[in-house]
Design a protein around this motif. Sequence first.
Motif, PDB file in Angstrom:
ATOM      1  N   TYR A 144       0.804  -1.221  -0.082  1.00 27.05           N
ATOM      2  CA  TYR A 144       0.085   0.075   0.070  1.00 27.05           C
ATOM      3  C   TYR A 144       0.801   1.331   0.267  1.00 27.05           C
ATOM      4  CZ  TYR A 144      -4.089  -2.839   0.682  1.00 27.05           C
ATOM      5  OH  TYR A 144      -5.013  -3.715   0.536  1.00 27.05           O
ATOM      6  N   TYR A 145       0.522   2.152  -0.996  1.00 23.81           N
ATOM      7  CA  TYR A 145       1.450   3.290  -1.108  1.00 23.81           C
ATOM      8  C   TYR A 145       0.559   4.643  -0.756  1.00 23.81           C
ATOM      9  CZ  TYR A 145       5.025   0.641  -3.758  1.00 23.81           C
ATOM     10  OH  TYR A 145       6.044  -0.331  -3.770  1.00 23.81           O
ATOM     11  N   CYS A 146       1.062   5.483   0.076  1.00 22.37           N
ATOM     12  CA  CYS A 146       0.305   6.493   0.255  1.00 22.37           C
ATOM     13  C   CYS A 146       0.882   7.684  -0.874  1.00 22.37           C
ATOM     14  CB  CYS A 146       0.800   7.342   1.624  1.00 22.37           C
ATOM     15  SG  CYS A 146       0.103   9.025   1.944  1.00 22.37           S
ATOM     16  N   ALA A 147      -0.045   8.458  -1.240  1.00 22.97           N
ATOM     17  CA  ALA A 147       0.372   9.135  -2.414  1.00 22.97           C
ATOM     18  C   ALA A 147      -0.538  10.756  -2.333  1.00 22.97           C
ATOM     19  CB  ALA A 147       0.067   8.822  -3.834  1.00 22.97           C
ATOM     20  N   VAL A 148       0.053  11.717  -2.831  1.00 24.19           N
ATOM     21  CA  VAL A 148      -0.865  13.102  -3.194  1.00 24.19           C
ATOM     22  C   VAL A 148      -0.904  13.581  -4.649  1.00 24.19           C
ATOM     23  CG1 VAL A 148      -0.213  13.657  -0.729  1.00 24.19           C
ATOM     24  CG2 VAL A 148       1.573  14.370  -2.693  1.00 24.19           C
ATOM     25  N   ALA A 149      -1.700  14.286  -4.791  1.00 30.29           N
ATOM     26  CA  ALA A 149      -1.980  15.105  -6.091  1.00 30.29           C
ATOM     27  C   ALA A 149      -2.523  16.330  -5.996  1.00 30.29           C
ATOM     28  CB  ALA A 149      -2.825  13.976  -7.038  1.00 30.29           C
ATOM     29  N   ASN A 150      -2.195  17.297  -6.789  1.00 31.63           N
ATOM     30  CA  ASN A 150      -2.842  18.377  -6.753  1.00 31.63           C
ATOM     31  C   ASN A 150      -3.551  18.926  -8.081  1.00 31.63           C
ATOM     32  OD1 ASN A 150      -0.836  19.343  -8.376  1.00 31.63           O
ATOM     33  ND2 ASN A 150      -0.128  20.733  -7.066  1.00 31.63           N
ATOM     34  N   ASP A 151      -4.102  19.871  -7.744  1.00 35.62           N
ATOM     35  CA  ASP A 151      -4.783  20.572  -9.265  1.00 35.62           C
ATOM     36  C   ASP A 151      -3.978  20.959 -10.208  1.00 35.62           C
ATOM     37  OD1 ASP A 151      -7.349  21.642  -7.068  1.00 35.62           O
ATOM     38  OD2 ASP A 151      -7.789  20.042  -8.302  1.00 35.62           O
ATOM     39  N   ARG A 152      -4.305  20.622 -11.540  1.00 37.58           N
ATOM     40  CA  ARG A 152      -3.554  21.261 -12.492  1.00 37.58           C
ATOM     41  C   ARG A 152      -4.439  22.153 -13.230  1.00 37.58           C
ATOM     42  NH1 ARG A 152       1.399  18.600 -13.073  1.00 37.58           N
ATOM     43  NH2 ARG A 152       2.182  17.982 -11.078  1.00 37.58           N
ATOM     44  N   PRO A 153      -4.652  23.661 -13.058  1.00 38.46           N
ATOM     45  CA  PRO A 153      -5.716  24.202 -13.566  1.00 38.46           C
ATOM     46  C   PRO A 153      -5.673  24.033 -15.308  1.00 38.46           C
ATOM     47  CG  PRO A 153      -4.989  25.469 -11.958  1.00 38.46           C
ATOM     48  CD  PRO A 153      -4.021  24.174 -12.008  1.00 38.46           C
ATOM     49  N   GLY A 154      -6.789  23.777 -15.801  1.00 38.41           N
ATOM     50  CA  GLY A 154      -6.597  23.619 -17.251  1.00 38.41           C
ATOM     51  C   GLY A 154      -6.332  22.160 -17.916  1.00 38.41           C
ATOM     52  N   TYR A 155      -5.900  21.446 -16.790  1.00 39.02           N
ATOM     53  CA  TYR A 155      -5.447  20.012 -17.255  1.00 39.02           C
ATOM     54  C   TYR A 155      -6.505  19.208 -16.468  1.00 39.02           C
ATOM     55  CZ  TYR A 155      -2.841  16.124 -17.366  1.00 39.02           C
ATOM     56  OH  TYR A 155      -2.429  14.551 -17.176  1.00 39.02           O
ATOM     57  N   ALA A 156      -6.222  18.973 -15.353  1.00 47.89           N
ATOM     58  CA  ALA A 156      -6.954  17.967 -14.492  1.00 47.89           C
ATOM     59  C   ALA A 156      -7.203  18.429 -13.213  1.00 47.89           C
ATOM     60  CB  ALA A 156      -6.087  16.580 -14.667  1.00 47.89           C
ATOM     61  N   SER A 157      -8.237  17.925 -12.539  1.00 44.32           N
ATOM     62  CA  SER A 157      -8.458  18.003 -11.152  1.00 44.32           C
ATOM     63  C   SER A 157      -7.429  17.089 -10.140  1.00 44.32           C
ATOM     64  CB  SER A 157      -9.758  17.965 -10.831  1.00 44.32           C
ATOM     65  OG  SER A 157     -10.412  16.664 -10.920  1.00 44.32           O
ATOM     66  N   ARG A 158      -7.313  17.435  -9.093  1.00 44.66           N
ATOM     67  CA  ARG A 158      -6.694  16.519  -8.268  1.00 44.66           C
ATOM     68  C   ARG A 158      -7.168  15.182  -8.052  1.00 44.66           C
ATOM     69  NH1 ARG A 158      -7.502  19.672  -2.436  1.00 44.66           N
ATOM     70  NH2 ARG A 158      -7.403  21.579  -3.872  1.00 44.66           N
ATOM     71  N   ARG A 159      -8.587  15.198  -8.004  1.00 48.52           N
ATOM     72  CA  ARG A 159      -9.377  14.134  -7.874  1.00 48.52           C
ATOM     73  C   ARG A 159      -9.114  13.184  -9.315  1.00 48.52           C
ATOM     74  NH1 ARG A 159     -13.996  12.057 -10.161  1.00 48.52           N
ATOM     75  NH2 ARG A 159     -15.257  10.410  -8.459  1.00 48.52           N
ATOM     76  N   ASN A 160      -9.239  13.668 -10.354  1.00 52.13           N
ATOM     77  CA  ASN A 160      -8.974  13.016 -11.572  1.00 52.13           C
ATOM     78  C   ASN A 160      -7.560  12.529 -11.726  1.00 52.13           C
ATOM     79  OD1 ASN A 160     -11.678  13.055 -12.053  1.00 52.13           O
ATOM     80  ND2 ASN A 160     -11.484  14.803 -13.419  1.00 52.13           N
ATOM     81  N   ARG A 161      -6.796  13.286 -11.234  1.00 49.24           N
ATOM     82  CA  ARG A 161      -5.256  12.930 -11.452  1.00 49.24           C
ATOM     83  C   ARG A 161      -4.899  11.655 -10.609  1.00 49.24           C
ATOM     84  NH1 ARG A 161      -1.215  16.754  -9.825  1.00 49.24           N
ATOM     85  NH2 ARG A 161       0.164  15.311 -11.184  1.00 49.24           N
ATOM     86  N   PHE A 162      -5.484  11.754  -9.402  1.00 47.10           N
ATOM     87  CA  PHE A 162      -5.311  10.706  -8.253  1.00 47.10           C
ATOM     88  C   PHE A 162      -5.768   9.238  -8.925  1.00 47.10           C
ATOM     89  CE2 PHE A 162      -4.075   9.966  -3.996  1.00 47.10           C
ATOM     90  CZ  PHE A 162      -4.364   8.497  -3.824  1.00 47.10           C
ATOM     91  N   LEU A 163      -6.946   9.328  -9.493  1.00 43.74           N
ATOM     92  CA  LEU A 163      -7.853   8.177 -10.199  1.00 43.74           C
ATOM     93  C   LEU A 163      -7.088   7.876 -11.087  1.00 43.74           C
ATOM     94  CD1 LEU A 163     -11.651   9.430  -9.907  1.00 43.74           C
ATOM     95  CD2 LEU A 163     -10.344   7.678  -8.512  1.00 43.74           C
ATOM     96  N   VAL A 164      -6.261   8.388 -11.931  1.00 39.35           N
ATOM     97  CA  VAL A 164      -5.359   7.822 -13.163  1.00 39.35           C
ATOM     98  C   VAL A 164      -3.799   7.648 -12.561  1.00 39.35           C
ATOM     99  CG1 VAL A 164      -6.993   8.692 -14.812  1.00 39.35           C
ATOM    100  CG2 VAL A 164      -4.866  10.102 -14.141  1.00 39.35           C
ATOM    101  N   LEU A 165      -3.685   7.297 -11.133  1.00 39.83           N
ATOM    102  CA  LEU A 165      -2.500   7.477 -10.714  1.00 39.83           C
ATOM    103  C   LEU A 165      -1.271   8.217 -11.085  1.00 39.83           C
ATOM    104  CD1 LEU A 165      -2.610   3.456 -11.376  1.00 39.83           C
ATOM    105  CD2 LEU A 165      -3.100   4.347  -9.186  1.00 39.83           C
ATOM    106  N   GLU A 166      -1.799   9.448 -11.255  1.00 41.46           N
ATOM    107  CA  GLU A 166      -0.897  10.406 -11.642  1.00 41.46           C
ATOM    108  C   GLU A 166      -0.680  11.361 -10.371  1.00 41.46           C
ATOM    109  OE1 GLU A 166      -1.570  12.690 -15.425  1.00 41.46           O
ATOM    110  OE2 GLU A 166      -0.900  14.660 -14.037  1.00 41.46           O
ATOM    111  N   TYR A 167       0.656  11.001  -9.758  1.00 43.02           N
ATOM    112  CA  TYR A 167       0.787  11.628  -8.349  1.00 43.02           C
ATOM    113  C   TYR A 167       2.034  12.705  -8.340  1.00 43.02           C
ATOM    114  CZ  TYR A 167      -1.990   7.883  -7.189  1.00 43.02           C
ATOM    115  OH  TYR A 167      -3.214   6.607  -7.169  1.00 43.02           O
ATOM    116  N   ASP A 168       2.172  13.441  -7.442  1.00 39.76           N
ATOM    117  CA  ASP A 168       3.170  14.157  -7.096  1.00 39.76           C
ATOM    118  C   ASP A 168       4.203  13.804  -6.222  1.00 39.76           C
ATOM    119  OD1 ASP A 168       0.615  16.441  -7.110  1.00 39.76           O
ATOM    120  OD2 ASP A 168       2.208  16.750  -8.773  1.00 39.76           O
TER     121      ASP A 168
END
Length: 129
Positions: free
Chosen positions: A93-117
């Motif tokens: 199990y990995y903890c991860a974070v993602a923020n909003d990328r205005p004009g690209y994707a919300s933090r929620r959607n980035r997290f769901l596609v495994l795109e993490y910061d």
Amino acid sequence: EVQLVESGGGLVQAGGSLTLSCTASGLTFEDYAIGWYRQVGRRREVVSMINCGDNCRWYGDFSRGRFTISSDHGKRTAYLLMNNLEPEDTAIYYCAVANDRPGYASRRNRFLVLEYDARGQGTQVTVSP
């Protein structure tokens, strides 16, 4: 530098419970969705996330009703209480974070596609039959 430090995990019998914790540093906690994904071999799937929008808590179909995510903003920590664990929950199990990328994707959607910061070091969860 964003850092995520995880704790919890371990070995438990089926039907048991575990709690994972994830403490973040180097970021503004309120600006990030935070949660967990798990990995078995090369397969990854999102488990749960919080702070993904107004009153947002997201669960995968397999975790909804058994897992509960929460957070303490003062401690910059998220928690995942896992109840009624099954052998199929065995994974890293990995903890991860993602923020909003205005004009690209919300933090929620980035997290769901495994795109993490950033992600944590991972913790092994093993559920025996």
